[in-house]
Enzyme design. Structure first.
Site, PDB file in Angstrom:
ATOM      1  N   GLU A 217      26.916 -74.781 -20.399  1.00  0.00           N
ATOM      2  CA  GLU A 217      26.725 -75.321 -18.291  1.00  0.00           C
ATOM      3  C   GLU A 217      28.617 -74.972 -18.195  1.00  0.00           C
ATOM      4  O   GLU A 217      28.921 -74.650 -17.785  1.00  0.00           O
ATOM      5  CB  GLU A 217      26.375 -76.790 -18.264  1.00  0.00           C
ATOM      6  CG  GLU A 217      24.931 -77.071 -18.280  1.00  0.00           C
ATOM      7  CD  GLU A 217      24.607 -77.137 -19.411  1.00  0.00           C
ATOM      8  OE1 GLU A 217      23.737 -77.912 -19.258  1.00  0.00           O
ATOM      9  OE2 GLU A 217      25.637 -77.163 -20.605  1.00  0.00           O
TER      10      GLU A 217
ATOM     11  N   CYS B  46      23.183 -82.531 -19.918  1.00  0.00           N
ATOM     12  CA  CYS B  46      23.557 -83.779 -20.717  1.00  0.00           C
ATOM     13  C   CYS B  46      24.212 -84.447 -19.721  1.00  0.00           C
ATOM     14  O   CYS B  46      25.071 -83.890 -19.279  1.00  0.00           O
ATOM     15  CB  CYS B  46      24.357 -83.507 -22.498  1.00  0.00           C
ATOM     16  SG  CYS B  46      26.284 -82.521 -22.395  1.00  0.00           S
TER      17      CYS B  46
END
Length: 252
Positions: free
Chosen positions: A131, A159
């Site tokens: 990401e 996360c």
């Protein structure tokens, strides 16, 4: 109630099978002078041990010297290995062995000359995550004068650290509009995970769980499918509905 009881019973049976799930086929490609390509599927047991990691007998017990593995790096490309896709993107409730994030992206910069950017990133949960790597590698030429429409298809939701980073970027760069479609929810029971998903939602990111049609789209667009059709796994739709309900509860 009877339907829900049957669903819970089936989910319990699948949980037991998924705990021991190992893909039957592994694609391992190695070129001379290059590191082996990791396709995201757990490797089979080695046929033999190297001399450096040879077993030594001590008091009748078998001893193996620990092996240090190099840090995993971000891998970028246009297509995903089909076996890795079927394993990593499978929307099971318990993701045993799935220790990577696969991220397929589409970027529309609003200019017909540039066209649509498309690609894939993969990582292991060590070092930089896919990401964060997306913004440093794929949007390195970010232009505040353009409008970016970004769509991600990820094997697992972000996360807490990645969710916070994405939220920060979206709040600072209002010209980036983002949608994230996730196959699974990463540790959704944890409070910090839920807080991160809520922060993403508040920052304007559209969060969705992947439907069966989305898996077929990824297969056609991002996978080295060799013109073979995708046969969706059992309970794909039921698992989508399960995760969709959980995400709705978190974001309400």
């Amino acid at each position: 109630m009877a339907d829900r009881s049957r669903m819970l019973a089936r989910r319990k049976e699948r949980k037991e099978k998924e705990a021991a799930e190992v893909p039957k086929e592994v694609k391992d490609v190695k070129h001379e002078g290059e590191k082996p390509v990791d396709n995201g599927v757990p490797p089979p047991a080695e046929a033999g041990a190297s001399n450096d990691a040879a077993a030594t007998a001590e008091n009748g017990d078998l001893q193996l010297e620990p092996m240090e593995l190099p840090p995993f790096e971000i891998i970028a490309g246009d297509r995903i290995d089909p076996f890795a896709f079927k394993f990593q993107f499978k929307n099971v409730e318990y993701s045993s062995g799935r220790n990577k994030t696969f991220l397929c992206y589409l970027v529309d910069r609003g200019t017909s000359a540039d066209g649509l950017l498309r690609g894939c990133l993969e990582d292991e949960h060590a070092g930089t995550h896919a990401e964060e790597a997306f913004f440093t590698q794929c949007l390195s030429d970010y232009d505040p004068a353009l409008t970016y429409t970004v769509t991600w298809y990820v094997s697992s939701s972000p996360c807490p650290a990645c969710a916070a980073k994405i939220s920060e970027i979206l709040q600072a760069k209002k010209n980036i509009k983002m949608s994230i479609f996730a196959s699974r929810l990463f540790e959704w029971e944890e409070e910090e995970i839920q807080a991160g998903l809520k922060a993403l939602n508040s920052a304007g990111c559209k969060l969705r769980m992947m439907k069966p049609l989305d898996f077929s789209y990824i297969w056609d667009t991002f996978v080295e499918n060799e013109d073979q059709p995708l046969n969706l796994w059992e309970d794909c739709k039921e698992n989508y509905e399960y995760y969709h309900e959980k995400l709705s509860d978190i974001l309400q």
